[in-house]
Each structure stands twice: as C-alpha cells, then as structure tokens.
Design a protein around this motif. Structure first.
Motif, short mmCIF file in Angstrom:
data_model
loop_
_atom_site.label_atom_id
_atom_site.label_comp_id
_atom_site.label_asym_id
_atom_site.label_seq_id
_atom_site.Cartn_x
_atom_site.Cartn_y
_atom_site.Cartn_z
N PHE A 100 37.92 36.32 37.76
CA PHE A 100 38.42 37.22 38.82
C PHE A 100 39.17 36.44 39.90
O PHE A 100 38.75 35.35 40.30
N ILE A 101 40.25 37.06 40.36
CA ILE A 101 40.94 36.55 41.55
C ILE A 101 41.11 37.73 42.50
O ILE A 101 41.62 38.78 42.10
N PHE A 102 40.68 37.56 43.74
CA PHE A 102 40.71 38.66 44.69
C PHE A 102 41.75 38.42 45.77
O PHE A 102 42.29 37.33 45.92
N GLN A 103 41.96 39.50 46.54
CA GLN A 103 42.84 39.43 47.69
C GLN A 103 42.39 38.28 48.60
O GLN A 103 41.20 38.09 48.79
N MET A 104 43.33 37.54 49.14
CA MET A 104 43.03 36.40 50.02
C MET A 104 42.17 35.35 49.32
O MET A 104 41.57 34.50 49.96
N PHE A 105 42.11 35.45 47.99
CA PHE A 105 41.44 34.46 47.13
C PHE A 105 39.93 34.43 47.24
O PHE A 105 39.27 33.94 46.35
N ALA A 156 41.93 28.05 39.62
CA ALA A 156 41.01 27.21 38.85
C ALA A 156 39.67 27.91 38.67
O ALA A 156 39.06 27.88 37.59
N ARG A 157 39.20 28.58 39.73
CA ARG A 157 37.91 29.27 39.65
C ARG A 157 37.96 30.41 38.64
O ARG A 157 37.01 30.64 37.90
N ALA A 158 39.08 31.13 38.61
CA ALA A 158 39.18 32.24 37.66
C ALA A 158 39.27 31.75 36.23
O ALA A 158 38.78 32.40 35.31
N LEU A 159 39.90 30.59 36.04
CA LEU A 159 40.19 30.13 34.67
C LEU A 159 39.14 29.15 34.14
O LEU A 159 39.18 28.81 32.96
N ILE A 160 38.23 28.72 34.99
CA ILE A 160 37.30 27.68 34.54
C ILE A 160 36.45 28.18 33.37
O ILE A 160 35.99 29.32 33.36
N GLY A 161 36.31 27.33 32.40
CA GLY A 161 35.51 27.69 31.24
C GLY A 161 36.22 28.64 30.30
O GLY A 161 35.62 29.18 29.38
N ALA A 162 37.53 28.84 30.52
CA ALA A 162 38.38 29.60 29.61
C ALA A 162 37.87 31.00 29.29
O ALA A 162 37.60 31.34 28.14
N PRO A 163 37.74 31.87 30.31
CA PRO A 163 37.42 33.27 30.02
C PRO A 163 38.60 33.91 29.28
O PRO A 163 39.74 33.53 29.52
N GLU A 164 38.31 34.85 28.40
CA GLU A 164 39.39 35.48 27.63
C GLU A 164 40.25 36.40 28.47
O GLU A 164 41.42 36.63 28.17
N LEU A 165 39.66 36.99 29.52
CA LEU A 165 40.36 37.97 30.34
C LEU A 165 40.33 37.54 31.80
O LEU A 165 39.27 37.20 32.32
N VAL A 166 41.51 37.52 32.43
CA VAL A 166 41.60 37.22 33.86
C VAL A 166 42.11 38.45 34.59
O VAL A 166 43.11 39.05 34.20
N ILE A 167 41.38 38.84 35.62
CA ILE A 167 41.68 40.05 36.39
C ILE A 167 42.01 39.63 37.82
O ILE A 167 41.24 38.92 38.45
N ALA A 168 43.19 40.05 38.30
CA ALA A 168 43.62 39.66 39.64
C ALA A 168 43.94 40.91 40.45
O ALA A 168 44.79 41.70 40.06
N ASP A 169 43.25 41.08 41.57
CA ASP A 169 43.42 42.28 42.39
C ASP A 169 44.22 41.95 43.65
O ASP A 169 43.67 41.50 44.63
N GLU A 170 45.51 42.18 43.59
CA GLU A 170 46.43 41.97 44.72
C GLU A 170 46.24 40.61 45.38
O GLU A 170 46.16 40.51 46.61
N PRO A 171 46.21 39.52 44.60
CA PRO A 171 45.97 38.22 45.22
C PRO A 171 47.14 37.73 46.05
O PRO A 171 46.97 36.84 46.88
N THR A 172 48.32 38.30 45.84
CA THR A 172 49.51 37.78 46.52
C THR A 172 49.93 38.63 47.71
O THR A 172 50.94 38.35 48.34
N SER A 173 49.14 39.68 48.03
CA SER A 173 49.63 40.65 49.01
C SER A 173 49.80 40.06 50.41
O SER A 173 50.58 40.56 51.20
N ALA A 174 49.08 38.98 50.72
CA ALA A 174 49.19 38.40 52.05
C ALA A 174 50.14 37.19 52.07
O ALA A 174 50.25 36.53 53.09
#
Ligand SMILES: Nc1ncnc2c1ncn2[C@@H]1O[C@H](COP(=O)(O)OP(=O)(O)O)[C@@H](O)[C@H]1O
Ligand SMILES: [Mg+2]
Length: 234
Positions: A100-105, A156-174
């Motif tokens: 997971f990657i969230f808003q404002m990281f 790096a936190r979202a990708l560590i350990g190679a999860p098959e699915l990465v979900i990002a909720d408006e991480p770039t909005s700010a």
C-alpha cells in the motif's frame, strides 16, 4: 478450523484482480458506492483509477484489499474469493500479497527509514523472507527526509518482499508536477522489477495516459469495465 498450511497463497495463472457483479454500500440502506459488472486486471498491468472526490476510488481499493466485503458479487484477488477466506484470512492475505501507498506517503514519523520500510514485514514472514535490503539504507528519522526521499521510502515499503499487487491511493496529490512524474517513474520501475501489478488512484486525469489502462468511476452509473474486448465479442 483452518490450519496454517491452508492459508491462501498466490495462484500464478489467475488474473491478479477479478470482480464480478460487485455492489457495495457502506451501510445498509445507504446508497451504492461501487457497482461494477466486471473488472479483470492481468499480472503486471498498470491501472489508473480516476474519478471525482467521493466517487468511490478509495472504496474500490478497500474492496481489493479485503478491508470490506461487497453485499453482492465476488472480489477475487490472485484467484481467491476474499469473502470466502474469513476476516483473519483476509488480514493474512493482505499482509502477504498487497503493498500500500497512501496520500502523503504515511511514513511513521518516530521510526527510522529502515524501520518504516520493513514495517509490512512485521505482518508477513513471507514478505520478510523475500526482502532483499538495498545497501546503504539510511537510519535517519523520516522527519529529516526531503519529499523525494520520502517518495523512495514509501515506494520501498510498498514493494518490499515483492507483493503481487500494489495499491496506491492518491499518493501524488500533494506533489508538484515534476515530483509527481518522478514518483510515477520510480513506482513503474519498482513494479516492473518485481513484476507487480499496480492499481493507482487519482482524481487527476492528466496522468491517465502514462498507464496501461484507465478506469473511470463516476459514482452514479453501473460500470461495465470489461473493456473493449468484451464489447467486441458481443
Ligand atoms: N468508512 C466509510 N464509512 C461510510 N461511508 C464512507 C466511508 N468511506 C467512504 N464513504 C463514503 O463512500 C463514498 C465514496 O467515498 P470514497 O471511496 O472515499 O471516494 P473517493 O476516494 O473517490 O474520494 C462517499 O460518499 C463517502 O462519504
Ligand atoms: Mg479517496
């Protein structure tokens, strides 16, 4: 009784995400937020989900992560019907297979960089086992990082350990335009390296063309998201 061996693993041939006749309302009697006839996402696809504020983008991600279960229809992730594996099974599944990657990281301010990155591994021995720590990881407090460095830590936190699915909720909005592009670039590189599937949410339609496919949520109409292939087959 569910033994630890029967916890769901990944089924390599299944679509990473498969939604069928999914309808979801947050409360009984409240309006339907998600109404999706079909949505299939293949391994390695980079999907852009757009829609105005309140159109159900975060709700869709909650369904994909198994934080909530639809009143109607099926949400399959890596071939597993999330409604069928129980609450504890979903928690385990999420920790093992989804980044997971969230808003404002959402970096944890009182932890160091390395502690932030390995945070998901506390929940998942599988991902900890997969993790290959990059050399030169900083032991700095995340409050001392530049925005660019925070982006790296969040990715790096979202990708560590190679999860098959990465979900990002408006991480770039700010972020400003340059940083937004740099972050998407980094995220694409990391996902490609790990062969992860990316579902990226934003209200900013300008970024859609960077992705393999865009899904529009209007929050009002029943969506048939099976795409051109299904339309051509009719
Ligand atoms: N936890 C929740 N409980 C009740 N209603 C919610 C919750 N989260 C979102 N909603 C409602 O669901 C609708 C869609 O919200 P959301 O998925 O957050 O939209 P978006 O992410 O596109 O801005 C909104 O009407 C919102 O008020
Ligand atoms: Mg949202």
């Amino acid at each position: 009784m569910v033994s630890s061996q029967s916890f769901p693993g990944a089924q390599p041939d299944a679509p990473v995400v498969s939604l069928s006749d999914v309808r979801f309302a947050w409360n009984a009697g409240s309006s339907i937020v998600i109404d999706i006839h079909r949505l299939d996402i293949a391994r390695g696809e980079r999907i852009f989900v757009r829609g105005p504020s309140g159109s159900g983008k975060s709700t869709l991600l909650s369904l994909l992560g198994g934080m909530v279960i639809p009143q109607n229809g099926t949400v399959r992730v890596l071939g597993h019907d999330l409604a069928g594996i129980g609450g504890a099974g979903r928690d385990r599944f999420r920790a093992d297979h989804i980044g997971f990657i969230f808003q404002m990281f959402n970096l944890i301010p009182y932890l160091s960089v390395v502690e932030n990155v390995i945070l998901p591994c506390g929940f998942s021995q599988r991902r900890a086992g997969n993790a290959i720590m990059a050399a030169g990881i900083l032991h700095r407090r995340v409050t001392e990082l530049s925005v660019g460095q925070q982006q790296r830590v969040a990715a790096a936190r979202a990708l560590i350990g190679a999860p098959e699915l990465v979900i990002a909720d408006e991480p770039t909005s700010a972020l400003d335009a340059d940083r937004r592009l740099a972050f998407i670039d980094l995220l694409f590189q990391e996902c490609e390296r790990e062969q992860a599937t990316l579902v990226f949410v934003s209200h900013d339609a300008a970024m859609a063309s960077l992705f393999d496919r865009a899904i529009e949520l209007t929050g009002m109409t029943r969506a048939d998201l099976a795409g051109e292939a299904a339309a051509a087959a009719r």
